[in-house]
Structure formats: C-alpha cells, structure tokens
Design an enzyme around this catalytic site. Structure first.
Site, PDB file in Angstrom:
ATOM      1  N   PRO A 116      37.842  32.483  39.218  1.00  0.00           N
ATOM      2  CG  PRO A 116      35.853  31.509  38.444  1.00  0.00           C
ATOM      3  CD  PRO A 116      37.026  31.263  39.347  1.00  0.00           C
ATOM      4  N   GLY A 149      39.927  37.131  36.727  1.00  0.00           N
ATOM      5  CA  GLY A 149      39.757  35.820  36.093  1.00  0.00           C
ATOM      6  C   GLY A 149      38.570  35.799  35.143  1.00  0.00           C
ATOM      7  CE  LYS A 165      51.258  46.256  38.783  1.00  0.00           C
ATOM      8  NZ  LYS A 165      50.304  45.214  39.132  1.00  0.00           N
TER       9      LYS A 165
HETATM   10  N1  LIG Z   1      40.406  43.616  39.978  1.00  0.00           N
HETATM   11  C1  LIG Z   1      41.331  44.374  39.414  1.00  0.00           C
HETATM   12  O1  LIG Z   1      41.008  45.412  38.791  1.00  0.00           O
HETATM   13  C2  LIG Z   1      42.789  44.003  39.467  1.00  0.00           C
HETATM   14  C3  LIG Z   1      43.698  44.726  38.672  1.00  0.00           C
HETATM   15  C4  LIG Z   1      45.036  44.358  38.647  1.00  0.00           C
HETATM   16  C5  LIG Z   1      45.475  43.316  39.437  1.00  0.00           C
HETATM   17  N2  LIG Z   1      44.583  42.632  40.220  1.00  0.00           N
HETATM   18  C6  LIG Z   1      45.101  41.530  41.013  1.00  0.00           C
HETATM   19  O2  LIG Z   1      44.565  40.313  40.499  1.00  0.00           O
HETATM   20  C7  LIG Z   1      44.401  39.376  41.550  1.00  0.00           C
HETATM   21  C8  LIG Z   1      42.940  38.937  41.578  1.00  0.00           C
HETATM   22  O3  LIG Z   1      42.152  40.083  41.931  1.00  0.00           O
HETATM   23  P1  LIG Z   1      40.568  40.151  41.722  1.00  0.00           P
HETATM   24  O4  LIG Z   1      40.206  41.576  41.843  1.00  0.00           O
HETATM   25  O5  LIG Z   1      40.190  39.390  40.527  1.00  0.00           O
HETATM   26  O6  LIG Z   1      40.084  39.376  43.044  1.00  0.00           O
HETATM   27  P2  LIG Z   1      38.644  38.749  43.317  1.00  0.00           P
HETATM   28  O7  LIG Z   1      37.608  39.383  42.470  1.00  0.00           O
HETATM   29  O8  LIG Z   1      38.481  38.787  44.802  1.00  0.00           O
HETATM   30  O9  LIG Z   1      38.811  37.258  42.827  1.00  0.00           O
HETATM   31  C9  LIG Z   1      39.538  36.325  43.556  1.00  0.00           C
HETATM   32  C10 LIG Z   1      39.071  34.928  43.195  1.00  0.00           C
HETATM   33  O10 LIG Z   1      39.642  34.049  44.176  1.00  0.00           O
HETATM   34  C11 LIG Z   1      38.637  33.226  44.714  1.00  0.00           C
HETATM   35  N3  LIG Z   1      38.918  32.912  46.118  1.00  0.00           N
HETATM   36  C12 LIG Z   1      39.036  33.786  47.156  1.00  0.00           C
HETATM   37  N4  LIG Z   1      39.288  33.120  48.297  1.00  0.00           N
HETATM   38  C13 LIG Z   1      39.320  31.806  47.960  1.00  0.00           C
HETATM   39  C14 LIG Z   1      39.542  30.634  48.699  1.00  0.00           C
HETATM   40  N5  LIG Z   1      39.785  30.668  50.017  1.00  0.00           N
HETATM   41  N6  LIG Z   1      39.500  29.453  48.043  1.00  0.00           N
HETATM   42  C15 LIG Z   1      39.266  29.400  46.716  1.00  0.00           C
HETATM   43  N7  LIG Z   1      39.054  30.498  45.939  1.00  0.00           N
HETATM   44  C16 LIG Z   1      39.090  31.682  46.576  1.00  0.00           C
HETATM   45  C17 LIG Z   1      37.379  34.034  44.609  1.00  0.00           C
HETATM   46  O11 LIG Z   1      36.289  33.150  44.669  1.00  0.00           O
HETATM   47  P3  LIG Z   1      34.762  33.621  44.683  1.00  0.00           P
HETATM   48  O12 LIG Z   1      34.442  33.788  43.216  1.00  0.00           O
HETATM   49  O13 LIG Z   1      34.077  32.468  45.302  1.00  0.00           O
HETATM   50  O14 LIG Z   1      34.707  34.874  45.480  1.00  0.00           O
HETATM   51  C18 LIG Z   1      37.561  34.711  43.259  1.00  0.00           C
HETATM   52  O15 LIG Z   1      37.183  33.824  42.238  1.00  0.00           O
HETATM   53  C19 LIG Z   1      44.853  40.091  42.815  1.00  0.00           C
HETATM   54  O16 LIG Z   1      46.187  39.804  43.065  1.00  0.00           O
HETATM   55  C20 LIG Z   1      44.699  41.556  42.478  1.00  0.00           C
HETATM   56  O17 LIG Z   1      45.546  42.384  43.256  1.00  0.00           O
HETATM   57  C21 LIG Z   1      43.260  42.947  40.250  1.00  0.00           C
END
Ligand SMILES: NC(=O)c1ccc[n+]([C@@H]2O[C@H](COP(=O)([O-])OP(=O)(O)OC[C@H]3O[C@@H](n4cnc5c(N)ncnc54)[C@H](OP(=O)(O)O)[C@@H]3O)[C@@H](O)[C@H]2O)c1
Length: 294
Positions: free
Chosen positions: A8, A12, A175
C-alpha cells in the site's frame, strides 16, 4: 468483496481508500505497518484498515498487488503459502514481464494484469493524495484471469475509468513502447517530459520508436514507426509538466523499473533477433547511473 492490497504505497493506498468507500472489505499487507492503520485520502475522512492479517489473506477474493515491478515476484513468493487457489491475483504496476513468473509461481490462481495512469502521492505513510485523474486498464493473463471480466464493474465503481481488454498484452505493449521512448531519456537528462519536444531529442526519439515498433510488430502488435513517433510526441506534449516515474526514481536514488520497461523490450528483441542499439544504449546508461547510487 474481500480485497487485500499488497504494497500500500501511493497507488495501493489510493485504491484501498476508493475500494473501501465503494463498500468492499479491504485490508493491507505491508512490510511497514502492524495490525492496523488509519489512512486518509485527500479530504475524505480517515479509514481504519487491518494490516498483515493471515486470515484476511487466506480468505481474500482479490489480492491487488501494487508494489513496483522488481518487487512483485519476491513479495508474492513470501506470501504464496498463505494464499488460496481461488484468490484472484491482480498485478498493477508499470512495465512488463512479471506475469510470466507469477503464473509459474501460482499457476492455479486466476491472474489479471493491468496498469493505471492515475497519479498518487504519499507524503506520509497514513496519507495519500490523488494528484491526477487517469484511467485503468485490465485483462486476464491466464485462462482463469480471462474469466474475471466482472472486475471491470468492481473497479469502475470504486475509481473510474476502468477498461477491460480481451487482449491486455496489446494495451500494455503500447504503454511500454511510450515508456521506453520517454522515461530513460527524462531520467538520464533530468528533465520534465515536455523538454523532450526540443529538436535536440528528435533524432534519438525517432531511432527509439523505429526500433520499438519492430519489436511490437514481431510480438503481433499492429503499429508503425511513424504512428508510434506521433503518439510519443502527443504524450510528451500532453504530459509536458510531468516528471516520469523513472526520472523520480533516479533523482531519489531508488532502483528504477528499467529492467521491466526497456529491459523487457531488449529481452523480446533478442528473442526475435532484432537489433535495438539505441534502446540498449539508454538501458546501459540507466544501469550505470544506478550502480553509482550511494
Ligand atoms: N504513484 C503514481 O502516481 C503512479 C502512477 C501510475 C503508475 N504507478 C506505478 O504503480 C506502481 C507502484 O507505484 P507507487 O508510486 O505506488 O510506489 P510506492 O509508493 O513506492 O509504493 C510501493 C509499495 O511497495 C512497497 N515495497 C517497496 N519495497 C518493498 C520490499 N522490498 N518489500 C515489500 N514491500 C516493498 C512499499 O512499502 P512501504 O510502504 O514500506 O514503503 C510500498 O507499499 C509502480 O509500478 C509505478 O510505476 C505509479
């Protein structure tokens, strides 16, 4: 439905809040939180979520996986013994190449893959901001996943707009093609997307799209170098004020998703015996930058 969100982070947490407000029983699986957490999305009232409950995991109808691509396989490997075979796995991240490994790891679970263009930002662990409205695309990866088209209604009701594709790989390839042309260049040159409209970049972008379109064609996707170039330039213009996710990862010295974006393209190019030197050069450049991170 009983829905568990694995990872999350920004995306998430956004889905957790929307699915919960839509009436589903949502819990979180996270490396960070214990027992429960209050999450607030924008100005909505904070919602309490159960975290890391093995009972919730075992009874999940849907496991929505929102960790970044490189973490998908290791995190799912850890929880695989606790999952029921009926749980629908939904992978939502940028890039391609994780679904093959997950289908091998959990071959009996319905597997759905997708991508979203919503923008989300998590300024602190219990707060998430919806920074940009977008759309989400899903489709089944295996036979079980292809029968889960009812998920379109479930997700659409929570956070529109959601499209279900009978051929999701084609949508993901389109994409990926755009990400391959934009993300590494913005990360290497540390610029916003819009900066790539400068004439200095057009020769490189033209070479990239010519190579990428050959790989797409070999994968059975109908496109041409001209139409891909035109689409890439449209996206550069439409997102001119944005920083790509790869730019952000490199600036913050985090591992990027390059292996699942350009890296996946290179793998498929090799399988089809197609030469993609400009993409290879950008891939090596990003890898070099990552190696020099502290
Ligand atoms: N953010 C955006 O606007 C956006 C838009 C479109 C697509 N995306 C895509 O969506 C995906 C997620 O992006 P996000 O921005 O949501 O990333 P994020 O905020 O960094 O979230 C990633 C999640 O993964 C967890 N995590 C990271 N390393 C881990 C590990 N070693 N073991 C277990 N859990 C781990 C993190 O835990 P913690 O909570 O402990 O840090 C966090 O809950 C990516 O592929 C991104 O390119 C993102």
């Amino acid at each position: 439905m009983n829905i568990v969100i694995l990872g999350p982070g920004a995306i998430g947490s956004l889905w957790a809040c929307h699915l919960s407000r839509a009436g589903h029983s949502v819990s979180l699986w996270s490396r960070q939180h214990n027992n429960s957490i209050y999450l607030q999305q924008d100005h909505n009232p904070a919602v309490q979520f159960t975290c890391n409950s093995k009972e919730k995991l075992a009874s999940a109808d849907v496991l929505l996986v929102t960790v970044k691509a490189p973490i998908v396989e290791p995190t799912l490997e850890q929880i695989a013994p606790s999952l029921a075979q009926e749980t629908i796995l939904v992978l939502m991240h940028n890039g391609m190449g994780t679904a093959e490994a997950i289908n091998t790891l959990l071959p009996n679970n319905p597997l759905v893959i997708g991508t979203t263009t919503h923008g989300a930002f998590r300024p602190k662990p219990n707060q998430v901001l919806h920074t940009g409205n977008g759309y989400t695309e899903f489709g089944g990866f295996n036979e079980g996943g292809k029968r889960c088209d009812f998920l379109q209604t479930v997700f659409e009701h929570a956070l529109p707009k959601v499209t279900w594709h009978s051929n999701i790989l084609s949508a993901l390839w389109h994409k990926l093609a755009i990400n391959c042309a934009i993300n590494p260049l913005t990360a290497i040159n540390q610029v916003k997307n819009g900066h790539l409209s400068s004439p200095n970049y057009q020769k490189t972008i033209t070479s990239l799209t010519a190579e990428i379109s050959q790989v797409l064609n070999a994968e059975g996707i109908d496109t041409s170098s001209e139409s891909l170039l035109s689409k890439v330039n449209q996206v550069i213009e439409a997102t001119s004020e944005n920083y790509s996710s790869m730019h952000q990862d490199i600036v913050h010295q985090r591992p990027s998703e390059i292996d699942f974006i350009t890296g996946y393209l290179l793998q498929r190019a090799k399988a089809h015996n197609i030469s993609v030197p400009t993409n290879e050069q950008l891939f090596q450049h990003i890898k070099q930058i990552e190696q020099n991170h502290d």
